[in-house]
Design a protein around this motif. Structure first.
Motif, PDB file in Angstrom:
ATOM      1  N   PRO A  82       0.747  -1.106   0.111  1.00 16.50           N
ATOM      2  CA  PRO A  82       0.058  -0.027  -0.002  1.00 16.50           C
ATOM      3  C   PRO A  82       0.783   1.231   0.142  1.00 16.50           C
ATOM      4  CG  PRO A  82       0.224  -0.741   2.047  1.00 16.50           C
ATOM      5  CD  PRO A  82       0.998  -1.923   1.201  1.00 16.50           C
ATOM      6  N   GLU A  83       2.147   1.256  -0.284  1.00 12.14           N
ATOM      7  CA  GLU A  83       2.828   2.406  -0.197  1.00 12.14           C
ATOM      8  C   GLU A  83       2.564   3.565  -1.079  1.00 12.14           C
ATOM      9  OE1 GLU A  83       4.890  -1.114   1.379  1.00 12.14           O
ATOM     10  OE2 GLU A  83       4.224  -0.905  -0.676  1.00 12.14           O
ATOM     11  N   GLU A  84       2.589   4.705  -0.771  1.00 17.54           N
ATOM     12  CA  GLU A  84       2.386   5.659  -1.571  1.00 17.54           C
ATOM     13  C   GLU A  84       3.833   5.985  -2.508  1.00 17.54           C
ATOM     14  OE1 GLU A  84       0.715   9.263  -0.419  1.00 17.54           O
ATOM     15  OE2 GLU A  84      -0.727   8.339   1.086  1.00 17.54           O
ATOM     16  N   ARG A 127      11.844  -2.739  -4.079  1.00 18.18           N
ATOM     17  CA  ARG A 127      12.528  -1.614  -3.155  1.00 18.18           C
ATOM     18  C   ARG A 127      11.413  -1.488  -1.833  1.00 18.18           C
ATOM     19  NH1 ARG A 127      12.177   4.232  -5.284  1.00 18.18           N
ATOM     20  NH2 ARG A 127       9.985   3.957  -4.213  1.00 18.18           N
ATOM     21  N   GLU A 128      10.343  -1.412  -2.240  1.00 13.02           N
ATOM     22  CA  GLU A 128       9.291  -1.351  -1.135  1.00 13.02           C
ATOM     23  C   GLU A 128       8.963  -2.621  -0.383  1.00 13.02           C
ATOM     24  OE1 GLU A 128       8.076   1.837  -0.220  1.00 13.02           O
ATOM     25  OE2 GLU A 128       9.329   2.406  -1.888  1.00 13.02           O
ATOM     26  N   LEU A 129       9.379  -3.606  -1.308  1.00 15.34           N
ATOM     27  CA  LEU A 129       9.043  -4.951  -0.362  1.00 15.34           C
ATOM     28  C   LEU A 129      10.231  -5.064   0.419  1.00 15.34           C
ATOM     29  CD1 LEU A 129       7.984  -7.790  -0.038  1.00 15.34           C
ATOM     30  CD2 LEU A 129       9.529  -8.376  -2.176  1.00 15.34           C
ATOM     31  N   ASP A 130      11.397  -4.684  -0.072  1.00 17.46           N
ATOM     32  CA  ASP A 130      12.473  -4.641   0.760  1.00 17.46           C
ATOM     33  C   ASP A 130      12.306  -4.062   2.109  1.00 17.46           C
ATOM     34  OD1 ASP A 130      15.291  -5.510   1.453  1.00 17.46           O
ATOM     35  OD2 ASP A 130      15.999  -3.583   0.959  1.00 17.46           O
ATOM     36  N   LYS A 131      11.971  -2.805   1.845  1.00 20.10           N
ATOM     37  CA  LYS A 131      11.667  -1.802   3.110  1.00 20.10           C
ATOM     38  C   LYS A 131      10.645  -2.340   3.994  1.00 20.10           C
ATOM     39  CE  LYS A 131      12.103   2.548   0.767  1.00 20.10           C
ATOM     40  NZ  LYS A 131      11.595   3.933   0.098  1.00 20.10           N
ATOM     41  N   ALA A 132       9.628  -3.032   3.507  1.00 19.64           N
ATOM     42  CA  ALA A 132       8.721  -3.670   4.480  1.00 19.64           C
ATOM     43  C   ALA A 132       9.102  -4.822   5.211  1.00 19.64           C
ATOM     44  CB  ALA A 132       7.226  -3.829   3.672  1.00 19.64           C
ATOM     45  N   THR A 133      10.047  -5.497   4.666  1.00 19.82           N
ATOM     46  CA  THR A 133      10.389  -7.060   5.342  1.00 19.82           C
ATOM     47  C   THR A 133      11.850  -6.861   5.879  1.00 19.82           C
ATOM     48  OG1 THR A 133      11.164  -7.478   3.090  1.00 19.82           O
ATOM     49  CG2 THR A 133       9.043  -8.216   3.665  1.00 19.82           C
ATOM     50  N   ILE A 134      12.695  -6.068   5.774  1.00 22.36           N
ATOM     51  CA  ILE A 134      14.006  -5.962   6.019  1.00 22.36           C
ATOM     52  C   ILE A 134      14.365  -6.197   7.435  1.00 22.36           C
ATOM     53  CG2 ILE A 134      14.810  -3.676   5.940  1.00 22.36           C
ATOM     54  CD1 ILE A 134      17.218  -4.889   4.547  1.00 22.36           C
ATOM     55  N   GLU A 135      13.475  -5.603   8.346  1.00 26.90           N
ATOM     56  CA  GLU A 135      13.630  -5.680   9.538  1.00 26.90           C
ATOM     57  C   GLU A 135      12.694  -6.778  10.522  1.00 26.90           C
ATOM     58  OE1 GLU A 135      15.863  -3.906  11.319  1.00 26.90           O
ATOM     59  OE2 GLU A 135      16.513  -2.675   9.528  1.00 26.90           O
ATOM     60  N   VAL A 136      12.206  -7.671   9.503  1.00 25.26           N
ATOM     61  CA  VAL A 136      11.006  -8.489  10.406  1.00 25.26           C
ATOM     62  C   VAL A 136      11.928  -9.632  10.474  1.00 25.26           C
ATOM     63  CG1 VAL A 136       8.940  -9.818  10.218  1.00 25.26           C
ATOM     64  CG2 VAL A 136       9.258  -7.356   9.099  1.00 25.26           C
ATOM     65  N   VAL A 152      15.501 -10.719  -2.681  1.00 26.74           N
ATOM     66  CA  VAL A 152      15.140  -9.362  -3.087  1.00 26.74           C
ATOM     67  C   VAL A 152      16.561  -8.561  -3.375  1.00 26.74           C
ATOM     68  CG1 VAL A 152      14.324  -7.139  -2.538  1.00 26.74           C
ATOM     69  CG2 VAL A 152      13.034  -9.278  -2.048  1.00 26.74           C
ATOM     70  N   HIS A 153      17.371  -8.723  -2.671  1.00 27.52           N
ATOM     71  CA  HIS A 153      18.584  -7.937  -3.033  1.00 27.52           C
ATOM     72  C   HIS A 153      19.434  -8.506  -4.056  1.00 27.52           C
ATOM     73  CE1 HIS A 153      19.208  -5.960   1.350  1.00 27.52           C
ATOM     74  NE2 HIS A 153      18.084  -5.658   0.497  1.00 27.52           N
ATOM     75  N   ASN A 154      19.331  -9.658  -4.250  1.00 26.97           N
ATOM     76  CA  ASN A 154      20.003 -10.275  -5.395  1.00 26.97           C
ATOM     77  C   ASN A 154      19.284  -9.796  -6.771  1.00 26.97           C
ATOM     78  OD1 ASN A 154      21.790 -11.671  -4.363  1.00 26.97           O
ATOM     79  ND2 ASN A 154      20.416 -13.930  -4.244  1.00 26.97           N
ATOM     80  N   VAL A 155      17.897  -9.876  -6.783  1.00 25.55           N
ATOM     81  CA  VAL A 155      17.161  -8.961  -7.795  1.00 25.55           C
ATOM     82  C   VAL A 155      17.638  -7.724  -8.044  1.00 25.55           C
ATOM     83  CG1 VAL A 155      15.061  -8.792  -9.369  1.00 25.55           C
ATOM     84  CG2 VAL A 155      15.466 -11.091  -7.928  1.00 25.55           C
ATOM     85  N   ILE A 156      17.443  -6.899  -7.098  1.00 27.58           N
ATOM     86  CA  ILE A 156      17.678  -5.504  -7.199  1.00 27.58           C
ATOM     87  C   ILE A 156      19.262  -5.238  -8.033  1.00 27.58           C
ATOM     88  CG2 ILE A 156      18.124  -3.561  -5.823  1.00 27.58           C
ATOM     89  CD1 ILE A 156      15.701  -4.457  -4.177  1.00 27.58           C
ATOM     90  N   GLN A 157      20.018  -6.076  -7.382  1.00 27.83           N
ATOM     91  CA  GLN A 157      21.482  -5.749  -8.015  1.00 27.83           C
ATOM     92  C   GLN A 157      21.690  -6.233  -9.202  1.00 27.83           C
ATOM     93  OE1 GLN A 157      24.009  -8.424  -5.580  1.00 27.83           O
ATOM     94  NE2 GLN A 157      23.855  -7.104  -3.892  1.00 27.83           N
ATOM     95  N   VAL A 158      20.705  -6.824  -9.918  1.00 29.71           N
ATOM     96  CA  VAL A 158      20.606  -7.122 -11.218  1.00 29.71           C
ATOM     97  C   VAL A 158      20.142  -5.987 -12.187  1.00 29.71           C
ATOM     98  CG1 VAL A 158      20.107  -8.788 -13.142  1.00 29.71           C
ATOM     99  CG2 VAL A 158      20.883  -9.728 -11.215  1.00 29.71           C
ATOM    100  N   LEU A 159      18.993  -5.557 -11.440  1.00 29.69           N
ATOM    101  CA  LEU A 159      18.204  -4.534 -12.097  1.00 29.69           C
ATOM    102  C   LEU A 159      18.929  -3.211 -12.273  1.00 29.69           C
ATOM    103  CD1 LEU A 159      14.530  -5.487 -10.818  1.00 29.69           C
ATOM    104  CD2 LEU A 159      15.636  -5.965 -13.181  1.00 29.69           C
TER     105      LEU A 159
END
Length: 152
Positions: free
Chosen positions: A28-30, A89-98, A108-115
């Protein structure tokens, strides 16, 4: 964990120019107007009550399929066109601290690095690369070490 068949089926859905398959990773991020406008129409301006998938195995399977799609130039181009980076990016923000989401973060970081990385012009299909066995072994050891660190 998803089977190879399930991953192939998911990759085929992504290749079909139907990026709605990434909707479970959306939340739901803006987003900025520019970010929203670059997303597929079905993922633009999602309502605040939109819930992101919460089952880690589902998210991991989805992200692994995205990673597989990154193996070809066509797949990377499509994911950039669909602005998948913003969703991840938003998925990472929502899940990284859980707690318990270390594997999600790793994938997620693996895919972001490629993109966000530069493409190798000489290689349209990363699956076609011949990697010497000793390099494969080293890469596996590094991957295992990264996952172990993420779990500690």
């Amino acid at each position: 964990m998803a089977s190879a068949l399930e991953l192939r089926e998911l990759v085929e859905l992504l290749k079909s120019d139907n990026p709605r398959i990434i909707q479970p990773a959306s939340g739901p991020e803006e987003l900025t107007e520019e970010e929203n406008d670059c997303l597929p129409i079905d993922l633009q301006y999602l309502p605040s009550e939109k819930k992101r998938e919460t089952i880690n195995d589902v998210i991991i399977t989805l992200v692994q399929a995205l990673h597989k799609l990154c193996s070809t130039q066509k797949g990377r181009d499509a994911m950039r066109k669909w602005n998948v980076y913003v969703i991840l990016r938003e998925l990472d923000k929502a899940t990284i601290e859980v707690d318990g989401n270390e594997r999600v973060t790793f994938e997620v970081h693996n895919v972001i690095q490629v993109l966000i990385g530069d493409d190798v012009e000489e290689c349209d299909d990363y699956n076609a690369l011949q990697v010497p066995p000793e390099v494969q072994q080293k890469l596996q050891q590094l991957t295992d070490a990264e996952v172990e660190v993420a779990h500690s």
